[in-house]
Design an enzyme around this catalytic site. Structure first.
Site, PDB file in Angstrom:
ATOM      1  CB  CYS A 119     -18.074 -22.534  -9.756  1.00  0.00           C
ATOM      2  SG  CYS A 119     -18.383 -21.706  -8.188  1.00  0.00           S
ATOM      3  CG  HIS A 244     -21.586 -23.923 -10.979  1.00  0.00           C
ATOM      4  ND1 HIS A 244     -21.361 -24.750  -9.901  1.00  0.00           N
ATOM      5  CD2 HIS A 244     -21.647 -22.659 -10.472  1.00  0.00           C
ATOM      6  CE1 HIS A 244     -21.287 -24.030  -8.794  1.00  0.00           C
ATOM      7  NE2 HIS A 244     -21.466 -22.763  -9.118  1.00  0.00           N
ATOM      8  CG  ASN A 274     -22.829 -22.867  -5.426  1.00  0.00           C
ATOM      9  OD1 ASN A 274     -21.890 -23.617  -5.706  1.00  0.00           O
ATOM     10  ND2 ASN A 274     -22.934 -21.637  -5.906  1.00  0.00           N
TER      11      ASN A 274
HETATM   12  O1  UT7 Z   1     -21.206 -20.373  -7.559  1.00  0.00           O
HETATM   13  C1  UT7 Z   1     -20.712 -19.068  -7.638  1.00  0.00           C
HETATM   14  C2  UT7 Z   1     -21.544 -18.280  -8.579  1.00  0.00           C
HETATM   15  N1  UT7 Z   1     -22.638 -17.646  -7.888  1.00  0.00           N
HETATM   16  C3  UT7 Z   1     -23.872 -17.640  -8.362  1.00  0.00           C
HETATM   17  O2  UT7 Z   1     -24.148 -18.218  -9.378  1.00  0.00           O
HETATM   18  C4  UT7 Z   1     -24.929 -16.835  -7.624  1.00  0.00           C
HETATM   19  C5  UT7 Z   1     -25.790 -16.038  -8.542  1.00  0.00           C
HETATM   20  N2  UT7 Z   1     -26.710 -15.171  -7.836  1.00  0.00           N
HETATM   21  C6  UT7 Z   1     -27.806 -15.587  -7.162  1.00  0.00           C
HETATM   22  O3  UT7 Z   1     -28.053 -16.792  -7.118  1.00  0.00           O
HETATM   23  C7  UT7 Z   1     -28.713 -14.561  -6.524  1.00  0.00           C
HETATM   24  O4  UT7 Z   1     -28.199 -13.286  -6.805  1.00  0.00           O
HETATM   25  C8  UT7 Z   1     -28.895 -14.740  -4.995  1.00  0.00           C
HETATM   26  C9  UT7 Z   1     -29.710 -15.990  -4.736  1.00  0.00           C
HETATM   27  C10 UT7 Z   1     -27.538 -14.835  -4.327  1.00  0.00           C
HETATM   28  C11 UT7 Z   1     -29.674 -13.554  -4.391  1.00  0.00           C
HETATM   29  O5  UT7 Z   1     -30.927 -13.401  -5.028  1.00  0.00           O
HETATM   30  P1  UT7 Z   1     -31.338 -11.988  -5.585  1.00  0.00           P
HETATM   31  O6  UT7 Z   1     -32.670 -12.144  -6.181  1.00  0.00           O
HETATM   32  O7  UT7 Z   1     -30.241 -11.501  -6.468  1.00  0.00           O
HETATM   33  O8  UT7 Z   1     -31.469 -11.109  -4.245  1.00  0.00           O
HETATM   34  P2  UT7 Z   1     -30.754  -9.722  -3.880  1.00  0.00           P
HETATM   35  O9  UT7 Z   1     -29.388  -9.971  -3.363  1.00  0.00           O
HETATM   36  O10 UT7 Z   1     -30.919  -8.740  -4.982  1.00  0.00           O
HETATM   37  O11 UT7 Z   1     -31.683  -9.238  -2.688  1.00  0.00           O
HETATM   38  C12 UT7 Z   1     -33.076  -8.898  -2.893  1.00  0.00           C
HETATM   39  C13 UT7 Z   1     -33.697  -8.642  -1.538  1.00  0.00           C
HETATM   40  C14 UT7 Z   1     -32.910  -7.676  -0.656  1.00  0.00           C
HETATM   41  O12 UT7 Z   1     -33.843  -6.957   0.126  1.00  0.00           O
HETATM   42  P3  UT7 Z   1     -34.269  -5.456  -0.276  1.00  0.00           P
HETATM   43  O13 UT7 Z   1     -32.979  -4.659  -0.269  1.00  0.00           O
HETATM   44  O14 UT7 Z   1     -34.874  -5.571  -1.642  1.00  0.00           O
HETATM   45  O15 UT7 Z   1     -35.243  -5.070   0.780  1.00  0.00           O
HETATM   46  C15 UT7 Z   1     -32.136  -8.572   0.259  1.00  0.00           C
HETATM   47  O16 UT7 Z   1     -31.809  -7.974   1.492  1.00  0.00           O
HETATM   48  O17 UT7 Z   1     -33.763  -9.871  -0.801  1.00  0.00           O
HETATM   49  C16 UT7 Z   1     -33.110  -9.699   0.466  1.00  0.00           C
HETATM   50  N3  UT7 Z   1     -32.466 -10.963   0.818  1.00  0.00           N
HETATM   51  C17 UT7 Z   1     -33.085 -11.917   1.504  1.00  0.00           C
HETATM   52  N4  UT7 Z   1     -34.327 -11.985   2.058  1.00  0.00           N
HETATM   53  C18 UT7 Z   1     -34.654 -13.122   2.699  1.00  0.00           C
HETATM   54  C19 UT7 Z   1     -31.213 -11.378   0.486  1.00  0.00           C
HETATM   55  N5  UT7 Z   1     -31.018 -12.607   0.990  1.00  0.00           N
HETATM   56  C20 UT7 Z   1     -32.159 -12.962   1.623  1.00  0.00           C
HETATM   57  C21 UT7 Z   1     -32.563 -14.112   2.320  1.00  0.00           C
HETATM   58  N6  UT7 Z   1     -33.806 -14.152   2.836  1.00  0.00           N
HETATM   59  N7  UT7 Z   1     -31.736 -15.185   2.483  1.00  0.00           N
END
Ligand code: UT7
Length: 327
Positions: A119, A244, A274
């Site tokens: 990235c 980014h 992204n």
């Molecule tokens: O370019 C490379 C660099 N990468 C980045 O900059 C990415 C940085 N990170 C992020 O943008 C975020 O971490 C994400 C957008 C990828 C994820 O968001 P988050 O708030 O960190 O969600 P999480 O992975 O902690 O998941 C929270 C909850 C989970 O459910 P439970 O276990 O709390 O019941 C996931 O299963 O949200 C659930 N979840 C979703 N629910 C609906 C994860 N993905 C989804 C989804 N739709 N697409």
């Protein structure tokens, strides 16, 4: 050995971009995995993204963005003596993507190289071009970042398939009497090496989202500040923030933390998703061509991600000549 030739500086004189015609909205993704438009928008700010055709390659997109930048800068391809492509999704190991771009655009005999710092790739590529111009190794450089993340996306993983997208951005750089591209401030964080992965044998995009998120909110501000200081400016001098385009929930707090939230903050992630290395030049070019970024604007670029590599520099946008009218 004679002393190195050292020119005063380099400058960006044109922007180009390309996005595949096919758009995929959050509603489309909700038909494939268990998610909703509301969840995606609230956690990422992404509304829609562009996805390449199966036959459309990283090099095809790179060449299209490169051609756009050449037109924008009114530069003949015959003058280009350096092509650098930043990509982490090229399917072939050799010929490299820059070679394919040279072939597609009919360049004479430019130096051609690909770099892979995920990235942060565009900022690294621009830094190499700036050095090459200042030391006399290149006179007209075409710097491109192109990604086809759809080819490495696990379309059954709702944690990642909501983020990734395809596209390319490009700039043309030439020598300048005064520096209009600052020296790069770059580095890596080996605590984070395995947090973003596209690894053999599966070559699927995976990441520890929360860890990357936390780094981006905390450490990125520190490094972005260092970029500004190293270039001899202060935060007050910055007109445009172009980091980014990973997630709106990273971009907005980062802008706030830097005290730049009232300046022009690039937020193309909402419309483009992204696109890894491509995200900064793609978004900048779109905003340049639709008039959202003014001429002569001091613009902070900062990329971070896979590796875990990061890099930033300041550029001044070009003057708006008649050929720079909004396209
Ligand atoms: O370019 C490379 C660099 N990468 C980045 O900059 C990415 C940085 N990170 C992020 O943008 C975020 O971490 C994400 C957008 C990828 C994820 O968001 P988050 O708030 O960190 O969600 P999480 O992975 O902690 O998941 C929270 C909850 C989970 O459910 P439970 O276990 O709390 O019941 C996931 O299963 O949200 C659930 N979840 C979703 N629910 C609906 C994860 N993905 C989804 C989804 N739709 N697409």
């Amino acid at each position: 050995m004679k002393l190195l030739k050292s020119l005063a500086g380099s400058q960006v004189i044109g922007f180009g971009h390309y996005q595949p015609a096919n758009q995929m909205t959050n509603h489309d993704i909700a038909k494939m995995v268990d998610t909703t438009d509301k969840w995606i928008q609230s956690r990422t700010g992404i509304v829609t993204r562009h996805i390449a055709e199966q036959t459309e390659t990283v090099a095809d997109m790179a060449a299209a963005a490169g051609a756009h930048a050449l037109t924008d800068a009114s530069v003949d391809i015959n003058l280009v003596d350096l092509i650098i492509v930043a990509t982490t999704t090229a399917a072939d190991r050799t010929p490299n993507t820059a070679g394919r771009v040279a072939q597609a655009l009919g360049a004479l005999s430019p130096a051609i190289m690909d770099i892979n710092t995920a990235c942060s790739g565009f900022c690294h590529a621009l830094a190499i071009a700036d050095s090459a111009i200042r030391t006399g190794s290149a006179t007209v450089a075409l710097i491109i970042a192109s990604e086809k993340l759809s080819a490495v996306t696990d379309w059954t993983d709702r944690g990642t398939c909501i983020l990734t997208a395809d596209g390319a951005g490009a700039v043309i750089a030439t020598a300048s009497d005064t520096p209009r591209i600052s020296s790069v401030s770059w580095g890596s964080d080996n605590r984070m090496t395995d947090t973003v992965r596209i690894q053999a044998p599966g070559n699927r995009f995976e990441q520890d989202g929360q860890t990357v998120f936390r780094w981006a909110i905390s450490d990125a501000a520190k490094h972005a500040n260092r970029t500004i200081e190293q270039a001899g400016y202060t935060l007050d001098d910055i007109d445009v923030l172009a980091v980014h385009q990973a997630n709106l929930r990273i971009i907005e707090p980062l802008a706030k933390r830097l005290g730049l939230e009232h300046k022009i903050v690039l937020t193309d992630v909402s419309d483009s998703g992204n696109t890894s290395a491509a995200s900064i030049p793609l978004g900048l070019s779109k905003w340049w061509h639709n008039g959202k970024i003014p001429a002569d604007a001091l613009t902070l670029l900062f990329g971070f991600g896979g590796g875990f590599a990061y890099a930033g520099q300041l550029i001044r946008t070009p003057a708006r000549t008649p050929h720079h009218s909004n396209q």
